[in-house]
Design a protein around this motif. Structure first.
Motif, short mmCIF file in Angstrom:
data_model
loop_
_atom_site.label_atom_id
_atom_site.label_comp_id
_atom_site.label_asym_id
_atom_site.label_seq_id
_atom_site.Cartn_x
_atom_site.Cartn_y
_atom_site.Cartn_z
N GLN A 75 48.89 44.52 45.01
CA GLN A 75 48.58 44.43 43.25
C GLN A 75 47.17 44.40 43.22
O GLN A 75 46.66 44.72 42.08
CB GLN A 75 49.24 43.01 43.00
CG GLN A 75 51.01 43.10 42.81
CD GLN A 75 51.72 41.82 42.68
OE1 GLN A 75 50.99 40.81 42.84
NE2 GLN A 75 53.15 41.91 42.16
N ASP A 76 46.47 43.75 43.91
CA ASP A 76 44.95 43.70 43.86
C ASP A 76 44.32 45.07 43.80
O ASP A 76 43.68 45.40 43.13
CB ASP A 76 44.34 43.14 45.04
CG ASP A 76 44.51 41.40 44.89
OD1 ASP A 76 44.93 41.08 43.68
OD2 ASP A 76 44.45 40.71 45.69
N ARG B 27 44.94 46.66 40.49
CA ARG B 27 44.26 46.00 39.66
C ARG B 27 42.77 46.56 39.45
O ARG B 27 42.38 46.82 38.48
CB ARG B 27 44.13 44.59 39.76
CG ARG B 27 45.42 43.66 39.40
CD ARG B 27 44.82 42.24 39.12
NE ARG B 27 46.11 41.56 38.92
CZ ARG B 27 46.99 41.05 40.10
NH1 ARG B 27 46.32 41.38 41.35
NH2 ARG B 27 47.98 40.25 40.04
N ASN C 244 50.48 46.11 32.20
CA ASN C 244 49.24 45.60 32.92
C ASN C 244 48.59 46.75 33.49
O ASN C 244 47.37 46.70 33.80
CB ASN C 244 49.79 44.63 34.01
CG ASN C 244 50.13 43.27 33.38
OD1 ASN C 244 49.23 42.91 32.60
ND2 ASN C 244 50.96 42.53 33.80
#
Lengths: 265, 265
Positions: free
Chosen positions: A84-85, A88, A140
């Motif tokens: 997920q990082d 992002r 997101n």
């Protein structure tokens, strides 16, 4: 720019492996920073299960509820949080895989199931009779680009409009629309390499050059104009196309805006 | 008759688990013998890799070639061979799963990738300019029936002709046509349970009754009339629909024979 390269093939010394190495090298030479998630090399855990959360065990494992709690409370297993990082910080994400049984390899499917947490990639935004969340163009991952690089054993004609396997755009729709546009990505047309089992040096050089061109336009090419869920084209909460939108059209293609028709509506 | 029930959900005490237990019980009460492959419970290995063959290691892992050699020489890992035996003795196979990201869970995708060996489910029959193998209606699983049981979180309207997720028949086409019809199965219409997160006892009783009816007609219901590759509808080796077949039609639906049109052609 920052690129995440997610790759699924078990053999580095394969056509897929060579294509991946070439693409990453090309991106870096062009000045991009590239994170690589080579799923087989990472020994990525394919199956989603209760062990994906380090939080207190519930009596009964509810995948969505467990994902939500883990995401909210920092209980996600480290491998999930790390991916997920990478997402992002990425400006664009490339997913490369051989088409196995008309979809991605299981190990990559498991990447989506586990990394796409509730609250991160789904279950985002207001859910009510007026709004069914921020998805299909919002969410997101909005503002980021995504592109598939897919190899097939079959011929291009087998995936043509009247080809026996179905049109490649339709075969890939559950991925490009359902897994990439859903959490917000702008999805670029895929880079497709058919008949991958029949490759000689001359053809591979041509394919590399074609791929280079696609990588060079990663941040400028026009995305597939998938309709936005909350852009006015859909009735909510039924989530069917409004009567005035592409009247009479149905199926996957109806969810791609026709620029000519858009002027009229 | 002999039924194989392949199931993928991580929690036995889930709606899916209850539905599976009910279905197996119903089939057995009707006099069928049922093999169950509960993939999470079996700790099924999801990823295809070189360890799937117990044969001599090749320098470079080619998934199709390794599968072919392992199948021909009895080098397949025991879990793969056991599932193939279950398929061989089955008269019908049921696949039950929750729809995760518009496809089956990774653990079941890995079942297909590994059990569907070269020589068993693909690479079967003559491959030449006149014949592209025995597939799409022919092959080692011809004469057997298959049916999906699928639960979704979304509403039925979201999967309707103009629904945002795409029509459910199209979402499932890569599975029903590409994974089941391909090695020869006759594919029955799926049993679909929408909005699975909103279930009370009354509705669950009604859903069980509807499923019972489908299970009672497992060996008599009319399969989806997917076209046979070698039945005369396709040009070989291009594998596109012949001009006279469903003229003007394209996309997944063109590969389902229209009984009315068949009379005319």
């Amino acid at each position: 720019m920052q690129v995440l390269y997610v790759f699924a093939h078990p053999e580095p010394r394969s056509l897929n492996g060579a294509l991946k190495d070439h693409a990453i090298d090309h991106l870096r030479r062009a000045g991009h920073a590239v994170d690589v998630s080579d799923l087989y090399a990472m020994d990525w855990k394919a199956r989603l299960d209760a062990a994906d959360s380090t939080g207190p065990a519930a009596g009964r494992f509810d995948p969505a509820q467990a994902s939500k709690l883990a995401y909210e409370n920092g209980w996600q297993s480290a491998d999930i949080a790390a991916e997920q990082d990478k997402l992002r910080r990425a400006d664009a994400v490339i997913f490369q895989f051989p088409l196995w049984w008309f979809s991605m390899p299981a190990i990559m499917k498991g990447w989506f199931e586990r990394v796409y947490a509730y609250g991160f990639a789904y279950g985002v935004g207001e859910h009510s009779d007026q709004r069914w969340g921020d998805r299909y163009g919002e969410g997101n991952l909005a503002g980021k680009r995504a592109m598939l690089i897919v190899t097939t054993g079959g011929w291009e004609s087998h995936y043509s409009a009247r080809g026996i396997n179905g049109p490649i755009d339709d075969v890939l729709f559950p991925i490009q629309h359902g897994m990439l546009h859903y959490p917000g990505f702008d999805v670029l047309p895929p880079f497709l390499l058919y008949r991958a089992g029949r490759m000689d040096e001359a053809r591979f050089a041509a394919e590399r050059a074609a791929l280079d061109q696609r990588l060079d336009t990663l941040f400028t090419a026009t995305p597939i104009p998938f309709r936005r869920q909350n852009g006015g084209d859909y009735d909510i909460p039924a989530l069917t196309l409004r009567d005035a939108i592409a009247p009479g059209a149905h199926g996957f293609a109806a969810h791609v805006a026709d620029p000519a028709a858009d002027v009229a509506t």
